[in-house]
Scaffold this motif. Structure first.
Motif, PDB file in Angstrom:
ATOM      1  N   ILE A  18      -0.431   8.827   0.136  1.00  0.00           N
ATOM      2  CA  ILE A  18      -0.425   7.423  -0.253  1.00  0.00           C
ATOM      3  C   ILE A  18       0.859   6.794   0.279  1.00  0.00           C
ATOM      4  CG2 ILE A  18       0.633   7.865  -2.500  1.00  0.00           C
ATOM      5  CD1 ILE A  18      -1.295   5.725  -3.653  1.00  0.00           C
ATOM      6  N   SER A  19       0.771   5.520   0.702  1.00  0.00           N
ATOM      7  CA  SER A  19       1.929   4.865   1.311  1.00  0.00           C
ATOM      8  C   SER A  19       1.950   3.376   0.977  1.00  0.00           C
ATOM      9  CB  SER A  19       1.880   5.038   2.830  1.00  0.00           C
ATOM     10  OG  SER A  19       2.935   4.330   3.446  1.00  0.00           O
ATOM     11  N   ASP A  20       3.154   2.821   0.974  1.00  0.00           N
ATOM     12  CA  ASP A  20       3.313   1.371   0.826  1.00  0.00           C
ATOM     13  C   ASP A  20       3.767   0.734   2.134  1.00  0.00           C
ATOM     14  OD1 ASP A  20       6.000   2.090   1.016  1.00  0.00           O
ATOM     15  OD2 ASP A  20       6.624   1.049  -0.804  1.00  0.00           O
ATOM     16  N   GLY A  21       3.732   1.505   3.232  1.00  0.00           N
ATOM     17  CA  GLY A  21       4.164   1.014   4.533  1.00  0.00           C
ATOM     18  C   GLY A  21       5.638   1.281   4.811  1.00  0.00           C
ATOM     19  N   ARG A  22       6.379   1.640   3.784  1.00  0.00           N
ATOM     20  CA  ARG A  22       7.800   1.942   3.896  1.00  0.00           C
ATOM     21  C   ARG A  22       8.099   3.368   3.450  1.00  0.00           C
ATOM     22  NH1 ARG A  22      11.537   0.748   0.200  1.00  0.00           N
ATOM     23  NH2 ARG A  22       9.973  -0.289  -1.030  1.00  0.00           N
ATOM     24  N   THR A  42       5.747  15.405  -2.375  1.00  0.00           N
ATOM     25  CA  THR A  42       6.793  15.278  -1.371  1.00  0.00           C
ATOM     26  C   THR A  42       6.881  13.808  -0.987  1.00  0.00           C
ATOM     27  OG1 THR A  42       6.258  17.468  -0.526  1.00  0.00           O
ATOM     28  CG2 THR A  42       7.637  16.084   0.867  1.00  0.00           C
ATOM     29  N   SER A  43       8.095  13.270  -1.018  1.00  0.00           N
ATOM     30  CA  SER A  43       8.270  11.866  -0.634  1.00  0.00           C
ATOM     31  C   SER A  43       8.964  11.803   0.722  1.00  0.00           C
ATOM     32  CB  SER A  43       9.084  11.106  -1.680  1.00  0.00           C
ATOM     33  OG  SER A  43      10.420  11.558  -1.710  1.00  0.00           O
ATOM     34  N   GLY A  44       8.618  10.774   1.458  1.00  0.00           N
ATOM     35  CA  GLY A  44       9.227  10.548   2.760  1.00  0.00           C
ATOM     36  C   GLY A  44       9.430   9.063   2.993  1.00  0.00           C
ATOM     37  N   PRO A  51       8.583   9.258  14.777  1.00  0.00           N
ATOM     38  CA  PRO A  51       7.130   9.452  14.716  1.00  0.00           C
ATOM     39  C   PRO A  51       6.624   9.979  13.362  1.00  0.00           C
ATOM     40  CG  PRO A  51       8.148  11.194  15.995  1.00  0.00           C
ATOM     41  CD  PRO A  51       9.237  10.207  15.654  1.00  0.00           C
ATOM     42  N   VAL A  52       7.483  10.663  12.609  1.00  0.00           N
ATOM     43  CA  VAL A  52       7.097  11.161  11.286  1.00  0.00           C
ATOM     44  C   VAL A  52       8.117  10.699  10.254  1.00  0.00           C
ATOM     45  CG1 VAL A  52       5.861  13.213  12.111  1.00  0.00           C
ATOM     46  CG2 VAL A  52       8.290  13.356  11.651  1.00  0.00           C
ATOM     47  N   PRO A  53       7.700  10.560   9.003  1.00  0.00           N
ATOM     48  CA  PRO A  53       8.635  10.126   7.965  1.00  0.00           C
ATOM     49  C   PRO A  53       9.770  11.116   7.749  1.00  0.00           C
ATOM     50  CG  PRO A  53       6.369   9.953   7.202  1.00  0.00           C
ATOM     51  CD  PRO A  53       6.342  10.709   8.488  1.00  0.00           C
ATOM     52  N   LEU A  54      10.910  10.590   7.344  1.00  0.00           N
ATOM     53  CA  LEU A  54      12.052  11.401   6.962  1.00  0.00           C
ATOM     54  C   LEU A  54      11.782  11.939   5.563  1.00  0.00           C
ATOM     55  CD1 LEU A  54      15.021  12.319   7.366  1.00  0.00           C
ATOM     56  CD2 LEU A  54      15.697  10.144   6.319  1.00  0.00           C
ATOM     57  N   GLN A  75      -1.566   0.680  -8.431  1.00  0.00           N
ATOM     58  CA  GLN A  75      -1.396  -0.624  -9.083  1.00  0.00           C
ATOM     59  C   GLN A  75      -0.303  -1.435  -8.404  1.00  0.00           C
ATOM     60  OE1 GLN A  75      -0.757   0.181 -13.247  1.00  0.00           O
ATOM     61  NE2 GLN A  75      -2.935  -0.011 -13.715  1.00  0.00           N
ATOM     62  N   GLN A  76       0.665  -0.766  -7.818  1.00  0.00           N
ATOM     63  CA  GLN A  76       1.762  -1.443  -7.115  1.00  0.00           C
ATOM     64  C   GLN A  76       1.377  -1.808  -5.681  1.00  0.00           C
ATOM     65  OE1 GLN A  76       5.095   1.254  -7.416  1.00  0.00           O
ATOM     66  NE2 GLN A  76       5.237   1.028  -9.627  1.00  0.00           N
ATOM     67  N   GLY A  77       0.154  -1.487  -5.266  1.00  0.00           N
ATOM     68  CA  GLY A  77      -0.305  -1.873  -3.943  1.00  0.00           C
ATOM     69  C   GLY A  77      -0.276  -0.780  -2.895  1.00  0.00           C
ATOM     70  N   TRP A  78       0.124   0.437  -3.249  1.00  0.00           N
ATOM     71  CA  TRP A  78       0.123   1.535  -2.300  1.00  0.00           C
ATOM     72  C   TRP A  78      -1.320   1.858  -1.927  1.00  0.00           C
ATOM     73  CZ3 TRP A  78       4.352   5.556  -1.876  1.00  0.00           C
ATOM     74  CH2 TRP A  78       5.585   5.041  -2.278  1.00  0.00           C
ATOM     75  N   GLN A  79      -1.527   2.312  -0.691  1.00  0.00           N
ATOM     76  CA  GLN A  79      -2.860   2.617  -0.188  1.00  0.00           C
ATOM     77  C   GLN A  79      -2.934   4.068   0.288  1.00  0.00           C
ATOM     78  OE1 GLN A  79      -5.522   0.426  -0.106  1.00  0.00           O
ATOM     79  NE2 GLN A  79      -4.151  -0.856  -1.314  1.00  0.00           N
ATOM     80  N   PRO A  80      -4.080   4.727   0.071  1.00  0.00           N
ATOM     81  CA  PRO A  80      -4.257   6.066   0.644  1.00  0.00           C
ATOM     82  C   PRO A  80      -4.101   5.980   2.163  1.00  0.00           C
ATOM     83  CG  PRO A  80      -5.974   5.593  -0.947  1.00  0.00           C
ATOM     84  CD  PRO A  80      -5.224   4.315  -0.732  1.00  0.00           C
ATOM     85  N   CYS A  81      -3.548   7.020   2.755  1.00  0.00           N
ATOM     86  CA  CYS A  81      -3.313   7.014   4.197  1.00  0.00           C
ATOM     87  C   CYS A  81      -3.607   8.394   4.783  1.00  0.00           C
ATOM     88  CB  CYS A  81      -1.878   6.591   4.506  1.00  0.00           C
ATOM     89  SG  CYS A  81      -0.611   7.714   3.876  1.00  0.00           S
TER      90      CYS A  81
END
Length: 94
Positions: A18-22, A42-44, A51-54, A75-81
């Protein structure tokens, strides 16, 4: 299939992203038996020049806590990715 069945979380373990674009979160089952279900989160951080998240942090939650975190992020607007990095290699057998 009834409406409620589609909204119910899966009973079997699945990886999810899941991601919020950031930022991005990776949910991965680590322990899944009749008495205990745990997921590794795991958060990135998505960087424009990479090319890949930190990778920033890794922790473990119960299934219930992980479902709450997923619902909160949605609910905060994050989308599956799509997957953002490769899974760690399986340990070698001796």
């Amino acid at each position: 299939m009834s409406k409620g069945a589609r909204r119910r979380p899966p009973l079997s373990p699945r990886e999810a992203w899941i991601s919020d674009g950031r930022q991005v979160l990776h949910f991965r089952p680590t322990l899944w038996d009749r008495w205990s279900q745990r997921l590794e989160i795991t958060s990135g951080e998505l960087l424009p020049d990479q090319p890949v998240p930190l990778l920033k942090r890794r922790w473990e939650l119960s299934r219930e806590e992980a479902l709450r975190l997923w619902a909160e992020k949605r609910q905060q607007g994050w989308q599956p990715c799509e997957p953002q990095w490769l899974p760690p290699p399986a340990p070698a057998e001796r």
